[in-house]
Design a protein around this motif. Structure first.
Motif, PDB file in Angstrom:
ATOM      1  N   GLU A  66     -46.452-131.530 -82.412  1.00  0.00           N
ATOM      2  CA  GLU A  66     -47.164-132.082 -81.246  1.00  0.00           C
ATOM      3  C   GLU A  66     -48.374-131.228 -80.878  1.00  0.00           C
ATOM      4  O   GLU A  66     -49.299-131.690 -80.226  1.00  0.00           O
ATOM      5  N   ASN A  67     -48.333-129.978 -81.273  1.00  0.00           N
ATOM      6  CA  ASN A  67     -49.384-129.038 -80.869  1.00  0.00           C
ATOM      7  C   ASN A  67     -50.586-129.119 -81.824  1.00  0.00           C
ATOM      8  O   ASN A  67     -50.435-128.935 -83.024  1.00  0.00           O
ATOM      9  N   LYS A  68     -51.755-129.402 -81.273  1.00  0.00           N
ATOM     10  CA  LYS A  68     -52.945-129.535 -82.132  1.00  0.00           C
ATOM     11  C   LYS A  68     -53.875-128.327 -81.993  1.00  0.00           C
ATOM     12  O   LYS A  68     -55.068-128.403 -82.271  1.00  0.00           O
ATOM     13  N   ASP A  69     -53.307-127.215 -81.532  1.00  0.00           N
ATOM     14  CA  ASP A  69     -54.108-125.998 -81.390  1.00  0.00           C
ATOM     15  C   ASP A  69     -53.477-124.890 -82.257  1.00  0.00           C
ATOM     16  O   ASP A  69     -52.420-124.348 -81.929  1.00  0.00           O
ATOM     17  N   ALA A  70     -54.150-124.590 -83.384  1.00  0.00           N
ATOM     18  CA  ALA A  70     -53.568-123.652 -84.357  1.00  0.00           C
ATOM     19  C   ALA A  70     -53.343-122.257 -83.761  1.00  0.00           C
ATOM     20  O   ALA A  70     -52.367-121.577 -84.096  1.00  0.00           O
ATOM     21  N   VAL A  71     -54.240-121.849 -82.848  1.00  0.00           N
ATOM     22  CA  VAL A  71     -54.088-120.515 -82.247  1.00  0.00           C
ATOM     23  C   VAL A  71     -52.815-120.463 -81.409  1.00  0.00           C
ATOM     24  O   VAL A  71     -52.035-119.504 -81.485  1.00  0.00           O
ATOM     25  N   SER A  72     -52.575-121.514 -80.640  1.00  0.00           N
ATOM     26  CA  SER A  72     -51.385-121.477 -79.785  1.00  0.00           C
ATOM     27  C   SER A  72     -50.106-121.612 -80.632  1.00  0.00           C
ATOM     28  O   SER A  72     -49.075-121.028 -80.294  1.00  0.00           O
ATOM     29  N   ILE A  73     -50.185-122.327 -81.759  1.00  0.00           N
ATOM     30  CA  ILE A  73     -49.023-122.385 -82.669  1.00  0.00           C
ATOM     31  C   ILE A  73     -48.709-120.966 -83.184  1.00  0.00           C
ATOM     32  O   ILE A  73     -47.560-120.521 -83.174  1.00  0.00           O
ATOM     33  N   ALA A  74     -49.758-120.268 -83.604  1.00  0.00           N
ATOM     34  CA  ALA A  74     -49.563-118.918 -84.151  1.00  0.00           C
ATOM     35  C   ALA A  74     -48.951-117.993 -83.103  1.00  0.00           C
ATOM     36  O   ALA A  74     -48.010-117.232 -83.393  1.00  0.00           O
ATOM     37  N   LYS A  75     -49.452-118.089 -81.875  1.00  0.00           N
ATOM     38  CA  LYS A  75     -48.922-117.210 -80.812  1.00  0.00           C
ATOM     39  C   LYS A  75     -47.462-117.541 -80.510  1.00  0.00           C
ATOM     40  O   LYS A  75     -46.627-116.648 -80.351  1.00  0.00           O
ATOM     41  N   ALA A  76     -47.164-118.840 -80.436  1.00  0.00           N
ATOM     42  CA  ALA A  76     -45.791-119.255 -80.139  1.00  0.00           C
ATOM     43  C   ALA A  76     -44.857-118.802 -81.259  1.00  0.00           C
ATOM     44  O   ALA A  76     -43.703-118.404 -81.016  1.00  0.00           O
ATOM     45  N   ALA A  77     -45.346-118.845 -82.493  1.00  0.00           N
ATOM     46  CA  ALA A  77     -44.512-118.439 -83.634  1.00  0.00           C
ATOM     47  C   ALA A  77     -44.176-116.948 -83.551  1.00  0.00           C
ATOM     48  O   ALA A  77     -43.051-116.534 -83.849  1.00  0.00           O
ATOM     49  N   ILE A  78     -45.152-116.153 -83.111  1.00  0.00           N
ATOM     50  CA  ILE A  78     -44.897-114.709 -83.002  1.00  0.00           C
ATOM     51  C   ILE A  78     -43.859-114.442 -81.901  1.00  0.00           C
ATOM     52  O   ILE A  78     -42.955-113.620 -82.071  1.00  0.00           O
ATOM     53  N   ALA A  79     -43.969-115.183 -80.803  1.00  0.00           N
ATOM     54  CA  ALA A  79     -42.968-115.041 -79.733  1.00  0.00           C
ATOM     55  C   ALA A  79     -41.586-115.406 -80.273  1.00  0.00           C
ATOM     56  O   ALA A  79     -40.587-114.722 -80.006  1.00  0.00           O
ATOM     57  N   GLU A  80     -41.537-116.463 -81.070  1.00  0.00           N
ATOM     58  CA  GLU A  80     -40.253-116.890 -81.654  1.00  0.00           C
ATOM     59  C   GLU A  80     -39.711-115.817 -82.605  1.00  0.00           C
ATOM     60  O   GLU A  80     -38.516-115.514 -82.624  1.00  0.00           O
ATOM     61  N   ALA A  81     -40.612-115.218 -83.385  1.00  0.00           N
ATOM     62  CA  ALA A  81     -40.185-114.173 -84.318  1.00  0.00           C
ATOM     63  C   ALA A  81     -39.566-113.005 -83.558  1.00  0.00           C
ATOM     64  O   ALA A  81     -38.530-112.466 -83.953  1.00  0.00           O
ATOM     65  N   LYS A  82     -40.194-112.640 -82.444  1.00  0.00           N
ATOM     66  CA  LYS A  82     -39.665-111.529 -81.635  1.00  0.00           C
ATOM     67  C   LYS A  82     -38.288-111.883 -81.109  1.00  0.00           C
ATOM     68  O   LYS A  82     -37.354-111.089 -81.177  1.00  0.00           O
ATOM     69  N   ALA A  83     -38.181-113.112 -80.600  1.00  0.00           N
ATOM     70  CA  ALA A  83     -36.905-113.541 -80.029  1.00  0.00           C
ATOM     71  C   ALA A  83     -35.802-113.570 -81.076  1.00  0.00           C
ATOM     72  O   ALA A  83     -34.635-113.324 -80.775  1.00  0.00           O
ATOM     73  N   LYS A  84     -36.174-113.881 -82.321  1.00  0.00           N
ATOM     74  CA  LYS A  84     -35.161-114.010 -83.363  1.00  0.00           C
ATOM     75  C   LYS A  84     -35.075-112.788 -84.274  1.00  0.00           C
ATOM     76  O   LYS A  84     -34.456-112.853 -85.350  1.00  0.00           O
ATOM     77  N   ASN A  85     -35.730-111.702 -83.858  1.00  0.00           N
ATOM     78  CA  ASN A  85     -35.688-110.461 -84.648  1.00  0.00           C
ATOM     79  C   ASN A  85     -36.229-110.601 -86.068  1.00  0.00           C
ATOM     80  O   ASN A  85     -35.702-109.984 -86.998  1.00  0.00           O
ATOM     81  N   LYS A  86     -37.260-111.399 -86.226  1.00  0.00           N
ATOM     82  CA  LYS A  86     -37.905-111.499 -87.542  1.00  0.00           C
ATOM     83  C   LYS A  86     -38.976-110.411 -87.593  1.00  0.00           C
ATOM     84  O   LYS A  86     -39.710-110.219 -86.626  1.00  0.00           O
ATOM     85  N   ASN A  87     -39.052-109.693 -88.715  1.00  0.00           N
ATOM     86  CA  ASN A  87     -40.034-108.600 -88.718  1.00  0.00           C
ATOM     87  C   ASN A  87     -41.341-108.874 -89.452  1.00  0.00           C
ATOM     88  O   ASN A  87     -42.263-108.073 -89.396  1.00  0.00           O
ATOM     89  N   VAL A  88     -41.444-110.009 -90.155  1.00  0.00           N
ATOM     90  CA  VAL A  88     -42.741-110.370 -90.756  1.00  0.00           C
ATOM     91  C   VAL A  88     -43.025-111.857 -90.502  1.00  0.00           C
ATOM     92  O   VAL A  88     -42.176-112.709 -90.754  1.00  0.00           O
ATOM     93  N   VAL A  89     -44.207-112.124 -89.979  1.00  0.00           N
ATOM     94  CA  VAL A  89     -44.606-113.517 -89.728  1.00  0.00           C
ATOM     95  C   VAL A  89     -45.710-113.889 -90.725  1.00  0.00           C
ATOM     96  O   VAL A  89     -46.724-113.198 -90.817  1.00  0.00           O
ATOM     97  N   ILE A  90     -45.472-114.958 -91.483  1.00  0.00           N
ATOM     98  CA  ILE A  90     -46.460-115.397 -92.480  1.00  0.00           C
ATOM     99  C   ILE A  90     -47.080-116.705 -92.008  1.00  0.00           C
ATOM    100  O   ILE A  90     -46.388-117.725 -91.919  1.00  0.00           O
ATOM    101  N   ILE A  91     -48.363-116.657 -91.668  1.00  0.00           N
ATOM    102  CA  ILE A  91     -49.013-117.851 -91.120  1.00  0.00           C
ATOM    103  C   ILE A  91     -49.818-118.568 -92.198  1.00  0.00           C
ATOM    104  O   ILE A  91     -50.823-118.064 -92.694  1.00  0.00           O
TER     105      ILE A  91
END
Ligand code: GDP
Length: 294
Positions: free
Chosen positions: A162-187
């Motif tokens: 639903e999100n058409k803003d790539a920057v906000s997708i990237a930011k949300a993904a990093i927040a999700e990675a932190k919440a789920k203890n992921k240590n590398v985010v590949i965009i």
């Protein structure tokens, strides 16, 4: 990989291998043949000329040495120079940070999504916990493709159709990675058929928003000299940290790869040589030079 360059160089050495001593004449002839081999393999002419000038100087400097085999002596000089041309020593891959963020950029069809999957798979094997992010807001199929790969290698994929803003997708993904203890985010970012302003601005905006430790430029090694121009355009805008060469399993002449390194002065970090998720190699210039001259 690089078979065609390898074969061409082998025939360039044929003459000198049969001779008893290295001398000015056989050096000059061999150097000419090497230059032709490089140009035939798609290395840019100026780069090939610079390269063979260096080889010639070195060979002339060494000719006083009583060499057992002039062929071997020339091969060694070319191998050392080829290692330098391909970047010298192997470069670091920086995945520090919590999480470390890796941005993947390149033209559509270059192999970005496939590489993103392979990199996640590789990092998983290194006991890292990666999160793949689908940041292509233009092609729903690209999102599906990343989910398929994620499932195959058992790595989580973040997307938001639903999100058409790539920057906000990237930011949300990093927040999700932190919440789920992921240590590398590949965009995995969007790719276009040619370099265009909208795409460049979008990926540059993602870069400023997420502060990646690595920005990898993915390029199809089959695209010849165009690959060099594309690399230059991406580097001017993104100042990327490394190059990923894909499709080295195909019928590529390989020279463009060498020209990219020389033109943008950024290290080749990975090479991709197949469609399977494990068809990925860390790039070592010395090993590759050895293989080419094998
Ligand atoms: P993207 O548009 O940049 O994300 O490119 P894709 O990852 O979708 O790759 C485009 C096509 O190239 C797909 O059919 C991939 O399977 C194929 N591909 C990607 N990397 C390689 C490779 O190293 N070797 C070969 N033979 N095919 C590849």
């Amino acid at each position: 990989m690089f078979e065609s360059l390898s074969e061409r160089l082998e025939s360039a050495f044929k003459n000198i291998k049969g001779q008893g001593r290295i001398n000015e004449l056989n050096i000059a002839n061999t150097v000419k043949d090497i230059r032709r081999a490089l140009v035939d393999a798609d290395v840019n002419y100026k780069i090939a000329k610079d390269f063979t000038d260096k080889v010639k100087d070195k060979a002339l400097g060494e000719k006083v040495l009583l060499s057992v085999s002039p062929g071997q002596q020339m091969v060694k000089i070319v191998q050392d120079e080829l290692t330098e041309l391909m970047g010298g020593k192997a470069s670091e891959f920086n995945i520090t940070g919590t999480p470390a963020v890796i941005l993947i950029a390149g033209l559509q069809g270059s192999g970005k999504t496939t590489f993103s999957g392979k990199l996640a798979n590789y990092l998983k094997s290194q006991k890292k916990s990666p999160l793949l992010v689908a940041a292509d807001i233009y092609r729903p199929a690209a999102i599906d493709q990343l989910h398929v790969l994620g499932e195959q290698i058992q790595v989580d994929v973040y997307s938001d159709r639903e999100n058409k803003d790539a920057v906000s997708i990237a930011k949300a993904a990093i927040a999700e990675a932190k919440a789920k203890n992921k240590n590398v985010v590949i965009i995995d970012t969007a790719g276009r058929l040619a370099v265009d302003e909208v795409m460049m601005t979008e990926v540059a905006n993602i870069k400023s928003a997420v502060n990646p430790t690595e920005i990898l430029f993915v390029v199809d090694s089959m695209t010849g000299q165009d690959a060099v121009n594309t690399a230059k355009a991406f580097n001017d805008r993104l100042d990327f940290s490394g190059v990923v060469l894909t499709k080295l399993d195909g019928d590529t002449r390989g020279g463009a790869a060498i020209s990219i390194q020389y033109t943008v002065d950024k290290p080749i970090k990975f090479v991709s040589n197949g469609e399977k998720m494990d068809a990925l190699d860390v790039f070592y210039p010395d090993r590759m030079a050895q293989r080419i001259l094998g």
